[in-house]
Design a protein around this motif. Structure first.
Motif, PDB file in Angstrom:
ATOM      1  N   LEU A  12       0.866  -1.176   0.000  1.00 25.48           N
ATOM      2  CA  LEU A  12       0.000   0.000   0.000  1.00 25.48           C
ATOM      3  C   LEU A  12       0.901   1.224   0.000  1.00 25.48           C
ATOM      4  O   LEU A  12       1.682   1.431   0.938  1.00 25.48           O
ATOM      5  N   ILE A  13       0.789   2.032  -1.046  1.00 29.74           N
ATOM      6  CA  ILE A  13       1.716   3.129  -1.273  1.00 29.74           C
ATOM      7  C   ILE A  13       0.980   4.467  -1.202  1.00 29.74           C
ATOM      8  O   ILE A  13      -0.119   4.621  -1.751  1.00 29.74           O
ATOM      9  N   GLY A  14       1.607   5.455  -0.550  1.00 27.67           N
ATOM     10  CA  GLY A  14       1.088   6.812  -0.518  1.00 27.67           C
ATOM     11  C   GLY A  14      -0.074   6.991   0.439  1.00 27.67           C
ATOM     12  O   GLY A  14      -0.628   6.033   0.978  1.00 27.67           O
ATOM     13  N   ASP A  15      -0.463   8.257   0.634  1.00 27.22           N
ATOM     14  CA  ASP A  15      -1.572   8.562   1.536  1.00 27.22           C
ATOM     15  C   ASP A  15      -2.905   8.043   1.031  1.00 27.22           C
ATOM     16  O   ASP A  15      -3.853   7.894   1.814  1.00 27.22           O
ATOM     17  N   ASP A  16      -2.987   7.768  -0.283  1.00 25.85           N
ATOM     18  CA  ASP A  16      -4.231   7.208  -0.819  1.00 25.85           C
ATOM     19  C   ASP A  16      -4.257   5.686  -0.741  1.00 25.85           C
ATOM     20  O   ASP A  16      -5.223   5.050  -1.175  1.00 25.85           O
ATOM     21  N   LEU A  17      -3.209   5.094  -0.182  1.00 26.34           N
ATOM     22  CA  LEU A  17      -3.153   3.646   0.069  1.00 26.34           C
ATOM     23  C   LEU A  17      -3.425   2.834  -1.196  1.00 26.34           C
ATOM     24  O   LEU A  17      -4.110   1.816  -1.160  1.00 26.34           O
ATOM     25  N   ARG A  18      -2.845   3.261  -2.293  1.00 20.91           N
ATOM     26  CA  ARG A  18      -3.058   2.534  -3.544  1.00 20.91           C
ATOM     27  C   ARG A  18      -2.299   1.205  -3.498  1.00 20.91           C
ATOM     28  O   ARG A  18      -1.150   1.132  -3.056  1.00 20.91           O
ATOM     29  N   ALA A  19      -2.983   0.153  -3.917  1.00 19.00           N
ATOM     30  CA  ALA A  19      -2.407  -1.189  -3.890  1.00 19.00           C
ATOM     31  C   ALA A  19      -1.514  -1.393  -5.107  1.00 19.00           C
ATOM     32  O   ALA A  19      -1.959  -1.230  -6.247  1.00 19.00           O
ATOM     33  N   VAL A  20      -0.253  -1.734  -4.869  1.00 24.58           N
ATOM     34  CA  VAL A  20       0.732  -1.963  -5.929  1.00 24.58           C
ATOM     35  C   VAL A  20       1.267  -3.379  -5.773  1.00 24.58           C
ATOM     36  O   VAL A  20       1.590  -3.813  -4.663  1.00 24.58           O
ATOM     37  N   ARG A  21       1.358  -4.098  -6.858  1.00 22.90           N
ATOM     38  CA  ARG A  21       1.828  -5.484  -6.840  1.00 22.90           C
ATOM     39  C   ARG A  21       3.313  -5.562  -7.175  1.00 22.90           C
ATOM     40  O   ARG A  21       3.848  -4.770  -7.939  1.00 22.90           O
ATOM     41  N   ASP A  22       3.958  -6.551  -6.560  1.00 24.52           N
ATOM     42  CA  ASP A  22       5.329  -6.947  -6.896  1.00 24.52           C
ATOM     43  C   ASP A  22       6.304  -5.785  -6.810  1.00 24.52           C
ATOM     44  O   ASP A  22       6.816  -5.279  -7.815  1.00 24.52           O
ATOM     45  N   VAL A  23       6.587  -5.356  -5.584  1.00 20.17           N
ATOM     46  CA  VAL A  23       7.420  -4.173  -5.391  1.00 20.17           C
ATOM     47  C   VAL A  23       8.712  -4.500  -4.657  1.00 20.17           C
ATOM     48  O   VAL A  23       8.809  -5.482  -3.899  1.00 20.17           O
ATOM     49  N   CYS A  24       9.686  -3.644  -4.884  1.00 15.39           N
ATOM     50  CA  CYS A  24      10.923  -3.614  -4.112  1.00 15.39           C
ATOM     51  C   CYS A  24      11.068  -2.214  -3.553  1.00 15.39           C
ATOM     52  O   CYS A  24      11.131  -1.235  -4.310  1.00 15.39           O
ATOM     53  N   VAL A  25      11.078  -2.085  -2.234  1.00 13.59           N
ATOM     54  CA  VAL A  25      11.256  -0.801  -1.576  1.00 13.59           C
ATOM     55  C   VAL A  25      12.696  -0.724  -1.072  1.00 13.59           C
ATOM     56  O   VAL A  25      13.142  -1.572  -0.295  1.00 13.59           O
TER      57      VAL A  25
END
Length: 372
Positions: A12-25
């Motif tokens: 979950l990314i950003g203040d809008d909590l958008r769901a993003v798949r398959d990430v590397c942070v």
């Protein structure tokens, strides 16, 4: 200290909590998120994996921490017998503790919240400035979790308090209230927890006095909620506490539909673990029972964003350029990765899969064993 990489099948990314798949942070040496990219950029020794969801740390926006010394006391008593100042059972029990015992019991509540992945805990402390001092001593032992210590008038007040937290605005004259809220920000107060206080006009007093947030709101009408929304006053709901104390469910559906800024709190640590995930699930179920089917996204926002905003703080959301504060959850075993509704699945299932918390470049494995 070197870079830290976290790999997850869902984030979950950003203040809008958008769901993003398959990430590397990727987190830099200062603990700041340097990049959010596809997981092909993650080295082999990254934390997390295909099993993981990377989630912001939730806020618990209302806790009475020292009560945790007395779990499940007074289970046959009503709300006022248990918690009404100054003679409710909890006040009589708290008065038996030494300052050192109080600090240690507060620390136990804070530690439990930390192990549940909490990023912010807003603590209502009884006992004036000395009560806040005990909380500050406990806070020093959980440095990776934000603790906002709100105090009430009493010995040495407002020393060591970071804001105002009142049992009821009806306990003081309006002149005193305005002086307190102008001096101490943020300022929270219980409002409309029971029908008696609502009939006496506690909301109107709180709004005239300038409180930044109100807690409970169990007996607020749609018109009341509209007034709160128009004034930008946040509402922190504690549905498990309301139900335990024999009150009616809070008006979750109306608050969401009217655009009220919502946070969630677990209230008294004697009767509820400091677990905002449980509050979110209860709030979602209440909203459904009140006829609102689109509640999960709004409840998730209350859990991970609204509580911080109620406290006047930036949410601990995951975004490039911000210090990382997150939890890794076993989203494979809990079914989150295959769920048809991601927000609903996180609210109902993430608590069971808590595995790791990341605060900057510091990683800590979570083990709920031994809490309380």
């Amino acid at each position: 200290m070197s870079q830290v990489h976290l790999r997850a099948s869902l984030a979950l990314i950003g203040d809008d909590l958008r769901a993003v798949r398959d990430v590397c942070v990727t987190v830099d040496d200062d603990g700041v998120v340097e990049s959010v990219e596809g997981w092909g950029s993650c080295p082999w020794d990254s934390a997390g994996g295909t099993w993981a969801a990377l989630l912001p740390q939730p806020a618990n926006a209302h806790v009475h921490s020292a009560d945790g010394r007395f779990p499940e006391f007074g289970v046959d008593l009503g709300l006022h017998e248990l918690v009404a100042p100054p003679d409710g059972l909890k006040y009589r029990l708290l008065s038996t503790l030494s300052p050192t015992e109080t600090a240690l019991d507060i620390w136990r509540t804070y530690r439990a919240a930390y192990e549940l992945g909490v990023g912010l805990l807003v603590d209502f402390r009884e006992g004036g400035g000395l009560g806040c001092l005990a909380a500050q001593r406990a806070r020093s032992m959980v440095p990776d979790m934000d603790v906002l210590v709100l105090g009430t008038p009493g010995p040495s007040f407002p020393g060591w308090c970071q804001g105002l937290g009142l049992s009821s605005p009806l306990d003081y004259s309006e002149g005193v209230l305005r002086a307190l809220t102008s001096q101490l920000r943020p300022s929270f107060t219980h409002v409309a927890e029971d029908p008696e206080n609502r009939r006496e006009g506690d909301l109107e007093v709180a709004l005239r006095a300038g409180f930044t947030a109100i807690v409970h709101g169990t007996h607020l009408s749609r018109d009341d909620l509209q007034a709160i929304a128009e004034r930008g006053v946040a509402l922190v709901m504690c549905p498990r506490s309301n139900m335990w104390h024999g009150l009616r469910p809070p008006p979750v559906a109306d608050a969401i539909s009217l655009g009220v800024t919502l946070g969630l709190g677990s209230d008294n640590a004697a009767w509820n673990l400091p677990d905002p995930w449980g509050e979110a699930e209860e709030a979602m179920l209440i909203a459904r029972s009140q006829g609102l089917r689109g509640a999960p996204a709004a409840v998730l926002e209350a859990l991970m964003v609204g509580g911080y905003r109620a406290a006047g703080l930036e949410p601990r959301t995951v975004e490039e350029g911000r210090k990382l504060h997150a939890v890794l959850v076993d989203a494979y075993s809990t079914g989150i990765l295959s769920a048809a509704d991601t927000a609903s699945a996180i609210i109902r299932r993430a608590r069971a899969g808590l595995a790791l918390r990341a605060d900057g470049s510091r990683l800590a494995y979570l083990s709920k064993a031994g809490i309380y």
